[in-house]
Design a protein around this motif. Structure first.
Motif, PDB file in Angstrom:
ATOM      1  N   PRO A  38      -1.360  26.443   7.008  1.00  0.00           N
ATOM      2  CA  PRO A  38      -1.433  26.134   8.438  1.00  0.00           C
ATOM      3  C   PRO A  38      -2.880  25.922   8.891  1.00  0.00           C
ATOM      4  N   GLY A  39      -3.095  24.815   9.621  1.00  0.00           N
ATOM      5  CA  GLY A  39      -4.433  24.479  10.085  1.00  0.00           C
ATOM      6  C   GLY A  39      -5.249  23.669   9.108  1.00  0.00           C
ATOM      7  N   THR A  40      -4.624  23.165   8.044  1.00  0.00           N
ATOM      8  CA  THR A  40      -5.352  22.383   7.048  1.00  0.00           C
ATOM      9  C   THR A  40      -4.606  21.086   6.731  1.00  0.00           C
ATOM     10  N   LEU A  41      -5.314  20.183   6.053  1.00  0.00           N
ATOM     11  CA  LEU A  41      -4.733  18.905   5.651  1.00  0.00           C
ATOM     12  C   LEU A  41      -3.575  19.117   4.683  1.00  0.00           C
ATOM     13  N   CYS A  42      -2.472  18.415   4.926  1.00  0.00           N
ATOM     14  CA  CYS A  42      -1.325  18.570   4.032  1.00  0.00           C
ATOM     15  C   CYS A  42      -0.713  17.246   3.584  1.00  0.00           C
ATOM     16  N   TRP A  43      -1.110  16.124   4.189  1.00  0.00           N
ATOM     17  CA  TRP A  43      -0.490  14.834   3.859  1.00  0.00           C
ATOM     18  C   TRP A  43      -1.406  13.728   4.346  1.00  0.00           C
ATOM     19  N   ALA A  44      -1.417  12.598   3.655  1.00  0.00           N
ATOM     20  CA  ALA A  44      -2.208  11.427   4.037  1.00  0.00           C
ATOM     21  C   ALA A  44      -1.266  10.236   4.138  1.00  0.00           C
ATOM     22  N   GLU A  45      -1.282   9.568   5.276  1.00  0.00           N
ATOM     23  CA  GLU A  45      -0.311   8.499   5.486  1.00  0.00           C
ATOM     24  C   GLU A  45      -1.005   7.218   5.929  1.00  0.00           C
ATOM     25  N   LEU A  46      -0.704   6.143   5.220  1.00  0.00           N
ATOM     26  CA  LEU A  46      -1.246   4.829   5.546  1.00  0.00           C
ATOM     27  C   LEU A  46      -0.246   4.052   6.384  1.00  0.00           C
ATOM     28  N   HIS A  47      -0.658   3.651   7.575  1.00  0.00           N
ATOM     29  CA  HIS A  47       0.142   2.763   8.416  1.00  0.00           C
ATOM     30  C   HIS A  47      -0.460   1.374   8.249  1.00  0.00           C
ATOM     31  N   THR A  48       0.320   0.448   7.723  1.00  0.00           N
ATOM     32  CA  THR A  48      -0.263  -0.820   7.286  1.00  0.00           C
ATOM     33  C   THR A  48       0.559  -2.030   7.691  1.00  0.00           C
ATOM     34  N   SER A  49      -0.151  -3.129   7.900  1.00  0.00           N
ATOM     35  CA  SER A  49       0.499  -4.394   8.256  1.00  0.00           C
ATOM     36  C   SER A  49       1.127  -5.080   7.048  1.00  0.00           C
ATOM     37  N   ASP A  50       0.804  -4.627   5.834  1.00  0.00           N
ATOM     38  CA  ASP A  50       1.324  -5.259   4.620  1.00  0.00           C
ATOM     39  C   ASP A  50       1.477  -4.192   3.540  1.00  0.00           C
ATOM     40  N   ALA A  51       2.637  -3.552   3.517  1.00  0.00           N
ATOM     41  CA  ALA A  51       2.862  -2.425   2.612  1.00  0.00           C
ATOM     42  C   ALA A  51       2.807  -2.843   1.148  1.00  0.00           C
ATOM     43  N   ALA A  52       3.319  -4.002   0.827  1.00  0.00           N
ATOM     44  CA  ALA A  52       3.327  -4.450  -0.570  1.00  0.00           C
ATOM     45  C   ALA A  52       1.909  -4.650  -1.082  1.00  0.00           C
ATOM     46  N   THR A  53       1.066  -5.299  -0.275  1.00  0.00           N
ATOM     47  CA  THR A  53      -0.329  -5.499  -0.667  1.00  0.00           C
ATOM     48  C   THR A  53      -1.040  -4.164  -0.807  1.00  0.00           C
ATOM     49  N   ALA A  54      -0.785  -3.255   0.122  1.00  0.00           N
ATOM     50  CA  ALA A  54      -1.434  -1.943   0.075  1.00  0.00           C
ATOM     51  C   ALA A  54      -1.025  -1.169  -1.173  1.00  0.00           C
ATOM     52  N   ARG A  55       0.242  -1.170  -1.504  1.00  0.00           N
ATOM     53  CA  ARG A  55       0.708  -0.445  -2.692  1.00  0.00           C
ATOM     54  C   ARG A  55       0.011  -0.973  -3.948  1.00  0.00           C
ATOM     55  N   THR A  56      -0.086  -2.273  -4.049  1.00  0.00           N
ATOM     56  CA  THR A  56      -0.737  -2.868  -5.215  1.00  0.00           C
ATOM     57  C   THR A  56      -2.221  -2.511  -5.261  1.00  0.00           C
ATOM     58  N   PHE A  57      -2.878  -2.608  -4.119  1.00  0.00           N
ATOM     59  CA  PHE A  57      -4.306  -2.334  -4.048  1.00  0.00           C
ATOM     60  C   PHE A  57      -4.628  -0.897  -4.469  1.00  0.00           C
ATOM     61  N   TYR A  58      -3.971   0.059  -3.844  1.00  0.00           N
ATOM     62  CA  TYR A  58      -4.291   1.458  -4.152  1.00  0.00           C
ATOM     63  C   TYR A  58      -3.824   1.863  -5.544  1.00  0.00           C
ATOM     64  N   GLY A  59      -2.762   1.234  -6.010  1.00  0.00           N
ATOM     65  CA  GLY A  59      -2.353   1.487  -7.386  1.00  0.00           C
ATOM     66  C   GLY A  59      -3.425   1.050  -8.367  1.00  0.00           C
ATOM     67  N   THR A  60      -4.068  -0.073  -8.067  1.00  0.00           N
ATOM     68  CA  THR A  60      -5.135  -0.582  -8.926  1.00  0.00           C
ATOM     69  C   THR A  60      -6.416   0.244  -8.803  1.00  0.00           C
ATOM     70  N   VAL A  61      -6.802   0.559  -7.573  1.00  0.00           N
ATOM     71  CA  VAL A  61      -8.094   1.195  -7.312  1.00  0.00           C
ATOM     72  C   VAL A  61      -8.078   2.699  -7.575  1.00  0.00           C
ATOM     73  N   LEU A  62      -7.004   3.363  -7.166  1.00  0.00           N
ATOM     74  CA  LEU A  62      -6.938   4.821  -7.275  1.00  0.00           C
ATOM     75  C   LEU A  62      -5.897   5.306  -8.278  1.00  0.00           C
ATOM     76  N   GLY A  63      -5.195   4.378  -8.895  1.00  0.00           N
ATOM     77  CA  GLY A  63      -4.263   4.749  -9.949  1.00  0.00           C
ATOM     78  C   GLY A  63      -2.993   5.417  -9.472  1.00  0.00           C
ATOM     79  N   TRP A  64      -2.636   5.214  -8.213  1.00  0.00           N
ATOM     80  CA  TRP A  64      -1.456   5.889  -7.684  1.00  0.00           C
ATOM     81  C   TRP A  64      -0.155   5.345  -8.268  1.00  0.00           C
ATOM     82  N   ASP A  65       0.789   6.241  -8.423  1.00  0.00           N
ATOM     83  CA  ASP A  65       2.175   5.870  -8.675  1.00  0.00           C
ATOM     84  C   ASP A  65       2.896   5.831  -7.332  1.00  0.00           C
ATOM     85  N   ALA A  66       3.946   5.031  -7.225  1.00  0.00           N
ATOM     86  CA  ALA A  66       4.637   4.866  -5.945  1.00  0.00           C
ATOM     87  C   ALA A  66       6.143   4.915  -6.137  1.00  0.00           C
ATOM     88  N   GLN A  67       6.802   5.519  -5.174  1.00  0.00           N
ATOM     89  CA  GLN A  67       8.267   5.569  -5.169  1.00  0.00           C
ATOM     90  C   GLN A  67       8.754   5.140  -3.794  1.00  0.00           C
TER      91      GLN A  67
END
Length: 261
Positions: free
Chosen positions: A135-164
């Motif tokens: 309580p009182g600390t960061l628990c989640w990070a959420e991207l609100h984006t105009s192009d979710a498909a482009t964002a998923r690809t970008f962050y997957g490439t740059v930060l190595g994220w997996d996505a579901q």
């Protein structure tokens, strides 16, 4: 779930760009019980928000002319230079290149191809936040984006994220995790901006979530302290009760009372 065992791609820092550090410290101090500790005269006004002696966020003055108040999320990298090159190759923009922050570490700031700003932190003496998910600390990070498909690809490439992908009514929410970490390593989500939001001028942005014990009580307190409600408290089954707010300077953030496991 966020932890302080930071691995590449995981959120490891966040700070608030504020037009009035004293006012911001008073607001978040009352709201979350944070105290402000200056980083010293050489830090240009930058300082740390602490809870029970642990650093849970930071705050600094707005540095660029025309900059608007807001929270910046940082993600762990082992090599800020390599990440900067990856950002450019993946279609993002380097807002400021990697530089040393005394001996604490190295940082760099970027804009993704959809317009959302974020940063990376390469640890030195400072590994990252001292506490998350409490309580009182960061628990989640959420991207609100105009192009979710482009964002998923970008962050997957740059930060190595997996996505579901998770269908939610008329849109698809994407849960992102650090590479190979599985569901237990979920760190945030990607949310498409609705047409009416874009028509109202809302642009791509990252939104931090802070854990709270009582969502409705925190929202009521935020309003008494001069904050504004963007999204009133709502419950998502199995997730928790959450709301989106703006602090008195206009910086957006969300709070959530997570559902019990």
């Amino acid at each position: 779930m966020l932890t302080t065992e930071f691995v590449p791609g995981a959120p490891d820092w966040l700070d608030l760009g504020s037009p009035d550090i004293d006012a911001s410290s008073a607001f978040y101090g009352e709201l979350f019980g944070w105290t402000f500790r200056s980083a010293g005269p050489e830090a240009g006004g930058y300082g740390f928000f602490q809870l029970d002696g642990k650093t849970v966020a930071a705050v600094g003055p707005l540095m660029d002319e025309g900059a608007t108040p807001g929270w910046t999320l940082y993600f762990h990298t082992a090599d800020a230079e390599a990440t900067a090159k990856a950002v450019e190759q993946a279609g993002g923009t380097v807002r400021f290149g990697p530089f040393d922050v005394f001996t604490a570490g190295r940082m760099a700031g970027f804009t993704d191809p959809t317009g959302a700003e974020f940063a990376v932190w390469q640890p030195g003496d400072t590994k990252g936040l001292d506490a998350v998910t409490d309580p009182g600390t960061l628990c989640w990070a959420e991207l609100h984006t105009s192009d979710a498909a482009t964002a998923r690809t970008f962050y997957g490439t740059v930060l190595g994220w997996d996505a579901q992908e998770m269908p939610l009514g008329d849109f698809t929410y994407t849960v992102v995790t650090t590479s190979g970490g599985g569901q237990d390593a979920s760190l945030g989500g990607v949310m498409p901006l609705l047409p009416e939001q874009q028509a109202a001028g809302v642009t791509s942005h990252w939104l931090p979530y802070f854990e709270v014990a009582d969502c409705d009580a925190v929202v009521a307190k935020a309003q008494r302290l001069g904050g504004k409600v963007v999204m009133p408290p709502a419950t998502m089954e199995g997730v928790g009760r959450m709301a989106q707010l703006k602090d008195p300077s206009g910086a957006s953030f969300s709070v959530i009372a997570s559902a019990a496991d």
